[in-house]
Design an enzyme around this catalytic site. Structure first.
Site, PDB file in Angstrom:
ATOM      1  N   GLY A 106      16.320  68.121  53.803  1.00  0.00           N
ATOM      2  CA  GLY A 106      17.289  69.101  53.484  1.00  0.00           C
ATOM      3  C   GLY A 106      16.097  69.836  52.932  1.00  0.00           C
ATOM      4  O   GLY A 106      16.328  71.357  53.111  1.00  0.00           O
ATOM      5  N   VAL A 159      15.064  60.427  52.005  1.00  0.00           N
ATOM      6  CA  VAL A 159      14.207  61.434  53.670  1.00  0.00           C
ATOM      7  C   VAL A 159      15.693  61.972  54.064  1.00  0.00           C
ATOM      8  O   VAL A 159      15.550  63.357  54.426  1.00  0.00           O
ATOM      9  CB  VAL A 159      14.454  60.472  54.785  1.00  0.00           C
ATOM     10  CG1 VAL A 159      14.472  60.473  55.923  1.00  0.00           C
ATOM     11  CG2 VAL A 159      12.822  59.431  54.841  1.00  0.00           C
ATOM     12  N   ASP A 160      17.166  61.914  53.691  1.00  0.00           N
ATOM     13  CA  ASP A 160      18.267  62.954  54.007  1.00  0.00           C
ATOM     14  C   ASP A 160      17.224  64.527  53.031  1.00  0.00           C
ATOM     15  O   ASP A 160      17.617  65.949  53.070  1.00  0.00           O
ATOM     16  CB  ASP A 160      19.292  62.598  53.855  1.00  0.00           C
ATOM     17  CG  ASP A 160      19.611  61.700  54.741  1.00  0.00           C
ATOM     18  OD1 ASP A 160      20.372  62.961  55.844  1.00  0.00           O
ATOM     19  OD2 ASP A 160      20.775  60.830  54.482  1.00  0.00           O
ATOM     20  N   SER A 161      17.185  63.808  51.716  1.00  0.00           N
ATOM     21  CA  SER A 161      16.533  64.973  50.516  1.00  0.00           C
ATOM     22  C   SER A 161      15.586  65.861  51.432  1.00  0.00           C
ATOM     23  O   SER A 161      15.522  66.969  50.821  1.00  0.00           O
ATOM     24  CB  SER A 161      16.791  64.588  49.460  1.00  0.00           C
ATOM     25  OG  SER A 161      18.534  63.749  48.625  1.00  0.00           O
TER      26      SER A 161
END
Length: 406
Positions: free
Chosen positions: A179, A174-176
Site C-alpha cells: 500500500g 507486506v500488505d502495508s
C-alpha cells in the site's frame, strides 16, 4: 467535492475512486485520504469490503479490520455486475484524478474498468493496479495473499528461530508495504502529470514489495553468494544483537560497531568483557556468540526491563523493551508523536485510530472522516459528482444497482 477542513493538505483537490478491498489497497487509499485527497470507496451492496466480514473483533456492528484502514473515505454501494453499476463508476472516474484497483489481472478490463478503457474518458487519469504477483509473468493469474508473497519472495525463509521452520511476520507487513509503494507511485505520477499534462498507469504487487525489502540479505547473496537463514531476534553478523529475557519481560539490544559494544559493557557494569579476547572484535563476538549470549542471559535476568533500558539509555547504548501491543499504545514516545488519535464515528462514537508515520510540518495529515458505514454516501456522491438526478437514482434503486437505504 465534500467540504473538508484543511485546505493546505498536500493532496487537497485530488479525487480518488477506490475500487480496492481487503488491506493493501485500502491502506493505500487511506493514506491518500490522510493527505487530503477526496476518496470515494466503491463497495458491493449488502456485503461491502471483505474486511467488513472478517473474523477480527467486532466493535458494535462494525469490524475492527475495516475500521483500521478506511478512514477519510466516503462509501458508495454499487453492484458492478450490472452495466448500470459500471456506468456509475465511469461517470465518477470522468471527474476524478486517480483510480486504485486490486482485482486479479484482467478482471478490471473484463468489467470495462481497465486503464485503456478509462483513460479515453479522462486522459489525465492516474490508474494504480495492485496485485499479488504482478500483471504479467507466469504467476500473474494466481491468487495472492501476504503470506504467499512472504514465502515466494524469500521473507519467510529468513523469519523465525534458528533451527526451526519458517514463520510469517507477526503483522501484515507486506500488505502495508505494498500500500505504501502504491501510494508513493500515485503521488509520483501526479507530480509527473503537472509537467506532462497526462496521466499514466502505475502498478505494484505483493511479490515485488517483498523482494524489494530483502535488503542486505538480497545483496549478501547477489554480491557475496551467501544465502541468509533464520536468526530469530539475533543478527547474523552483528553481535550482541538479540532479545534477552529479563525479570519481567524481554529487552532488545543492538550493536553495530565497537563503540556501541563498549557502551553496553559500561551499562551492564561488565568492563571485563571488553578485555576478553573472545569478544574483542565483531567477528570474534560472532564466532563466540553462544558463549557471549550465555553470559549476557545471566546478566539481564537480574533486573527488570525498565531498569535495564534506563541504565543502557544513560550511557547511550541502543536498547528497547519488547512492548506488547497494549504497552505500545501506552508508551510515552508513541503518544508524544501522535501515533494514537481518535475520530467520531456515526454509530460508535469516538474510536481510536493509529496516527500517520509521516510528519509534514507545513501541511500535516488530518483524520477528518471516520470509516464510513456501508453505502453511507451513495446518494450524495452520485448526485454531487456523478450528476445523477433523483429520478435516475430511483431507477438505480429499482434495478438493485444501489441499495434502497442509501
Amino acid at each position: 467535492m465534500d467540504e473538508r477542513p484543511g485546505e493546505l493538505l498536500p493532496l487537497s483537490g485530488v479525487r480518488v475512486v477506490d475500487l480496492t478491498r481487503a488491506l493493501s489497497g485500502p491502506f493505500c487509499t487511506m493514506l491518500l485520504g490522510d493527505q487530503g485527497a477526496e476518496v470515494v470507496k466503491i463497495e458491493r451492496p449488502v456485503v461491502g469490503d471483505d474486511t467488513r466480514r472478517q473474523s477480527n473483533p467486532m466493535v458494535g456492528t462494525e469490524n475492527s479490520a475495516f475500521l483500521a484502514v478506511n478512514r477519510n473515505k466516503r462509501s458508495v454501494a454499487v453492484d458492478l455486475r450490472a452495466e448500470a453499476g459500471v456506468e456509475v463508476v465511469r461517470r465518477l472516474v470522468a471527474v476524478s484524478d486517480v483510480v486504485v484497483e486490486n482485482f486479479r489481472p484482467g478482471k478490471a478490463e473484463q468489467m470495462g474498468l481497465g486503464y485503456e478503457q478509462l483513460r479515453e474518458l479522462n486522459p489525465g487519469l492516474v490508474y494504480c493496479s495492485i496485485s499479488g504477483w504482478g500483471s504479467d509473468g507466469p504467476y500473474a493469474a494466481r491468487g495472492g495473499y501476504a503470506s504467499t508473497a512472504e514465502a515466494a519472495g524469500g521473507l519467510m525463509s529468513v523469519t523465525g528461530e534458528r533451527g526451526r521452520g519458517p514463520v510469517k511476520v507477526g503483522v501484515s507487513i507486506v500488505d502495508s508495504l505494498t500500500g505504501l509503494y502504491a501510494k508513493d507511485a500515485i503521488t509520483a505520477a501526479l507530480l509527473a502529470r503537472v509537467r506532462t499534462g497526462v496521466g499514466q498507469k502505475v502498478e505494484t504487487s505483493l511479490l515485488e514489495s517483498t523482494v524489494s525489502i530483502l535488503s542486505m540479505s538480497a545483496y549478501a547473496y547477489l554480491l557475496g553468494g551467501v544465502v541468509a537463514g533464520r536468526w530469530g531476534s539475533e543478527h547474523q553478523w552483528h553481535v550482541p544483537w538479540k532479545a534477552f529475557p529479563t525479570v519481567d519481560g524481554f529487552l532488545v539490544i543492538a550493536t553495530n560497531n565497537q563503540e556501541q559494544w563498549r557502551k553496553i559493557c559500561v551499562g551492564i557494569e561488565r568492563p571485563d568483557l571488553l578485555e576478553d579476547p573472545r569478544f574483542t572484535t565483531m567477528a570474534d563476538r560472532a564466532a563466540h556468540r553462544e558463549i557471549l549470549y550465555a553470559l549476557l542471559d545471566e546478566v539481564f535476568a537480574t533486573r527488570t526491563t525498565h531498569d535495564w533500558v534506563a541504565r543502557l539509555d544513560a550511557v547511550g547504548a541502543a536498547a528497547a523493551p519488547v512492548n506488547t501491543i497494549d504497552q505500545v499504545f501506552a508508551d510515552p514516545q508513541v503518544l508524544a508523536r501522535d501515533m494514537l488519535q481518535s475520530v467520531e464515528h456515526p454509530t460508535l462514537g469516538p474510536i481510536a485510530q493509529v496516527g500517520h508515520a509521516q510528519k509534514l510540518h507545513g501541511t500535516p495529515h488530518q483524520i477528518t472522516l471516520p470509516p464510513p458505514l456501508l453505502g453511507q454516501h451513495t446518494r450524495e456522491v452520485l448526485t454531487d459528482l456523478g450528476g445523477y438526478t433523483p429520478d435516475e437514482i430511483d431507477e438505480l434503486i429499482s434495478g438493485r444497482v444501489i441499495p434502497a437505504n442509501c
